[in-house]
Design an enzyme around this catalytic site. Structure first.
Site, short mmCIF file in Angstrom:
data_model
loop_
_atom_site.label_atom_id
_atom_site.label_comp_id
_atom_site.label_asym_id
_atom_site.label_seq_id
_atom_site.Cartn_x
_atom_site.Cartn_y
_atom_site.Cartn_z
N ASP A 95 88.30 -8.95 31.45
CA ASP A 95 88.76 -7.58 31.72
C ASP A 95 88.20 -6.94 32.96
O ASP A 95 88.15 -5.72 33.07
CB ASP A 95 88.40 -6.72 30.50
N GLU A 117 90.12 -14.97 26.55
CA GLU A 117 89.55 -13.76 25.93
C GLU A 117 90.58 -12.62 25.95
O GLU A 117 90.30 -11.48 26.34
CB GLU A 117 88.25 -13.31 26.58
N GLU A 131 87.74 -1.40 32.00
CA GLU A 131 88.05 -2.70 31.37
C GLU A 131 89.17 -2.62 30.34
O GLU A 131 89.96 -3.56 30.22
CB GLU A 131 86.79 -3.29 30.73
N HIS A 205 74.71 -1.14 31.96
CA HIS A 205 75.30 -1.12 33.30
C HIS A 205 76.68 -0.46 33.38
O HIS A 205 77.22 -0.26 34.47
CB HIS A 205 75.41 -2.55 33.84
N ARG A 207 80.10 1.50 33.78
CA ARG A 207 80.49 2.64 34.62
C ARG A 207 80.50 3.96 33.86
O ARG A 207 80.04 4.98 34.35
CB ARG A 207 81.89 2.41 35.19
N HIS A 238 70.62 -4.71 35.93
CA HIS A 238 71.78 -5.06 36.77
C HIS A 238 71.47 -4.64 38.22
O HIS A 238 70.79 -3.64 38.44
CB HIS A 238 72.98 -4.28 36.22
C1 UD1 Z 1 81.57 -5.50 36.84
C2 UD1 Z 1 82.83 -5.31 35.99
C3 UD1 Z 1 82.47 -5.09 34.51
C4 UD1 Z 1 81.51 -6.15 34.01
C5 UD1 Z 1 80.32 -6.25 34.94
C6 UD1 Z 1 79.42 -7.38 34.51
C7 UD1 Z 1 84.71 -4.16 37.03
C8 UD1 Z 1 85.31 -2.87 37.38
N1 UD1 Z 1 83.53 -4.12 36.44
O1 UD1 Z 1 80.89 -4.25 36.81
O2 UD1 Z 1 83.65 -5.12 33.75
O3 UD1 Z 1 81.06 -5.77 32.73
O4 UD1 Z 1 80.78 -6.52 36.27
O5 UD1 Z 1 78.14 -7.26 35.05
O6 UD1 Z 1 85.29 -5.20 37.27
N2 UD1 Z 1 75.65 -6.02 42.74
C9 UD1 Z 1 74.81 -6.77 43.52
N3 UD1 Z 1 74.74 -8.12 43.30
C10 UD1 Z 1 75.46 -8.74 42.33
C11 UD1 Z 1 76.29 -7.96 41.52
C12 UD1 Z 1 76.39 -6.60 41.74
O7 UD1 Z 1 74.13 -6.27 44.40
O8 UD1 Z 1 75.34 -9.96 42.18
C13 UD1 Z 1 75.76 -4.56 43.00
C14 UD1 Z 1 76.57 -4.27 44.28
O9 UD1 Z 1 76.00 -3.16 44.90
C15 UD1 Z 1 77.95 -3.92 43.69
C16 UD1 Z 1 77.54 -3.20 42.43
O10 UD1 Z 1 76.44 -3.93 41.93
O11 UD1 Z 1 78.71 -3.12 44.58
C17 UD1 Z 1 78.62 -3.03 41.39
O12 UD1 Z 1 79.30 -4.25 41.12
P1 UD1 Z 1 80.79 -4.21 40.47
O13 UD1 Z 1 81.25 -5.60 40.26
O14 UD1 Z 1 81.65 -3.30 41.27
O15 UD1 Z 1 80.56 -3.45 39.11
P2 UD1 Z 1 79.75 -3.87 37.82
O16 UD1 Z 1 79.13 -2.65 37.28
O17 UD1 Z 1 78.90 -5.03 38.13
N1 UDP Z 2 72.93 -12.10 31.21
C1 UDP Z 2 72.18 -12.94 32.05
N2 UDP Z 2 71.07 -12.43 32.66
C2 UDP Z 2 70.67 -11.15 32.50
C3 UDP Z 2 71.46 -10.30 31.66
C4 UDP Z 2 72.59 -10.80 31.05
O1 UDP Z 2 72.51 -14.11 32.22
O2 UDP Z 2 69.65 -10.77 33.07
C5 UDP Z 2 74.15 -12.64 30.57
C6 UDP Z 2 74.33 -12.33 29.10
O3 UDP Z 2 73.68 -13.28 28.27
C7 UDP Z 2 75.84 -12.36 28.93
C8 UDP Z 2 76.34 -11.87 30.27
O4 UDP Z 2 75.25 -12.02 31.19
O5 UDP Z 2 76.34 -13.67 28.73
C9 UDP Z 2 76.74 -10.44 30.14
O6 UDP Z 2 76.95 -9.89 31.39
P1 UDP Z 2 77.10 -8.35 31.62
O7 UDP Z 2 76.34 -7.60 30.60
O8 UDP Z 2 76.75 -8.12 33.06
O9 UDP Z 2 78.65 -8.13 31.49
P2 UDP Z 2 79.61 -7.75 30.26
O10 UDP Z 2 79.44 -8.78 29.22
O11 UDP Z 2 79.22 -6.38 29.82
O12 UDP Z 2 80.96 -7.74 30.88
#
Ligand code: UD1
Ligand code: UDP
Length: 375
Positions: A95, A117, A131, A205, A207, A238
């Site tokens: 999602d 999923e 999502e 984490h 939004r 995160h």
């Molecule tokens: C995204 C997904 C969310 C999912 C989450 C898992 C969307 C809208 N959101 O949210 O559904 O639950 O991923 O974690 O698709 N960043 C880094 N390094 C990384 C990853 C992220 O620096 O490896 C920082 C960056 O500044 C980036 C910000 O995190 O711009 C947000 O990342 P983004 O993918 O937009 O949103 P998430 O909150 O991670």
């Molecule tokens: N996870 C990880 N390292 C961490 C925190 C989470 O590998 O430090 C794993 C966790 O076990 C799960 C996935 O990341 O499988 C969940 O990711 P996240 O919470 O970012 O996304 P969501 O599931 O909410 O979309």
């Protein structure tokens, strides 16, 4: 059959890894992988752990990216790949904005879509945001639906998706979890000096929790830590700067709380196993914690994963100071409740979801697509 799998964030990579591994071993499957890299470091951690290789890496992540900017970038990068590869099927997962935008790009080119999923619904378009809408829009475009549970399949049927396109497979997250929990443990620095203490693991984490909800959640956990000297908190935060900033502001001065960088999935599974309880707004953790027999307090008002609640291992803790404080204090004080929530339950599958999806691709999807081509 040529299958293009597209994913971009940490959870999609974890949950697609067992399927990519299975596809690569299946005769007759030509597996091509495109990562959007909506996440960078957090995606790369998973790619490395599972030895996944991307044929295409869009390298999209930008600090301050928005759902619109990600959507635009995915559409722009996907189109030439679809043109070049001409896949028979595009597989997306879950999602995220990568999921929705990759599916949209495939849909615009009349390429069949498989949704792994599929069918999760919270019933609230604002939670989780965006999502809930990403997954509904993806299901509206998809042709093949791999639902993790009966409940998810029920949602799809209720939306008039033909039953012969819906398959209940379990969730591939359990396949991934079983793989990493079989790997040898190491001596992890973040686990030192917690012996004899109750260990709480926190991730947060989403939004819709940025800002005031997160401030209240962290304040409630902080109050509990101050009141319960036998508890320790580990928070692999995160990498989103907004989350980092709020996390450090809430916990930096508290010796019983430790904020650490996101862990690789294997050590994170060790952390979950060693934890007494998990506090999270994550989707994936709601699926993993029950399998490990860990009570989960879910930092949300609604969840699209009701199975863990029905199994008695998860509880909604809300997102306000009062609700989180009340639920967390009670779980730490009421031994009977804690014991009831600590049993292992596996509503999300037996660890063979990827195999099942591969078999369905071979037995149902490939012949249908071949028939379509002949016609
Ligand atoms: C995204 C997904 C969310 C999912 C989450 C898992 C969307 C809208 N959101 O949210 O559904 O639950 O991923 O974690 O698709 N960043 C880094 N390094 C990384 C990853 C992220 O620096 O490896 C920082 C960056 O500044 C980036 C910000 O995190 O711009 C947000 O990342 P983004 O993918 O937009 O949103 P998430 O909150 O991670
Ligand atoms: N996870 C990880 N390292 C961490 C925190 C989470 O590998 O430090 C794993 C966790 O076990 C799960 C996935 O990341 O499988 C969940 O990711 P996240 O919470 O970012 O996304 P969501 O599931 O909410 O979309």
């Amino acid at each position: 059959m040529k299958i293009l799998s597209v994913f971009g964030t940490r959870p999609e990579a974890i949950k697609m890894a067992p399927l990519i591994q299975a596809l690569e071993k299946t005769p007759g499957m030509d597996s091509v992988v495109a990562v959007t890299a909506q996440h960078r470091q957090m995606l790369d951690q998973v790619m490395q752990l599972f030895s996944l290789k991307a044929d295409y890496d869009f390298d999209l992540m930008r600090h301050g990216q928005t759902v619109s900017s990600i959507t635009q970038a995915v559409l722009q990068k996907m189109d030439p790949v679809l043109e070049k590869e001409k896949p028979d099927l595009v597989l997306v997962h879950g999602d995220t904005t990568t999921t929705f935008a990759a599916a949209l790009a495939a849909f615009y080119r009349h390429i069949p879509i498989g949704h792994v999923e599929a069918g999760l619904r919270s019933g609230d378009k604002a939670a989780p945001f965006p999502e809930e809408i990403n997954r509904k829009l993806t299901d509206a475009m998809a042709d093949w639906f791999f639902a993790p549970t009966q409940t998810a399949a029920g949602h799809l049927k209720a939306e008039n998706i033909p039953e012969d396109r819906i398959f209940i497979t379990g969730n591939t997250v359990i396949d991934a979890l079983l793989q990493v929990t079989a790997m040898p443990e190491e001596d992890y620095p973040w686990l030192r000096d917690i012996q004899g203490k109750r260990l709480l693991t926190l991730t947060c984490h989403r939004r819709e929790n940025w800002g005031e909800p997160m401030r209240q959640i962290f304040a409630a956990i902080r109050r509990v830590l101050l009141e319960k000297p036998d508890c320790r908190l580990i928070f692999p935060a995160h990498l989103n700067p907004l989350v980092q900033q709020q996390a450090h502001a809430a916990f930096d001065d508290l010796p019983q709380a430790r904020i650490i960088a996101p862990l690789d999935y294997q050590p994170f599974a060790v952390l979950m196993k060693k934890s007494d309880l998990i506090i999270t707004d994550s989707g994936g953790l709601q699926e993993e914690a029950p399998a490990l027999g860990k009570p989960v307090l879910v930092l949300r008002q609604v969840t699209e994963r009701p199975e863990a609640i029905a199994a008695g291992t998860a509880d909604l803790a809300g997102v306000t100071f009062d609700s989180v404080y009340a639920k967390l204090s009670r779980l730490l004080e009421d031994e009977a409740l804690y014991r009831r929530m600590s049993h292992a339950a596996n509503p999300y599958g037996d660890g063979h979801a990827a195999e099942q999806i591969c078999a369905i691709l071979q037995e149902h999807v490939a012949p249908t697509l071949a028939g379509r081509l002949e016609a």
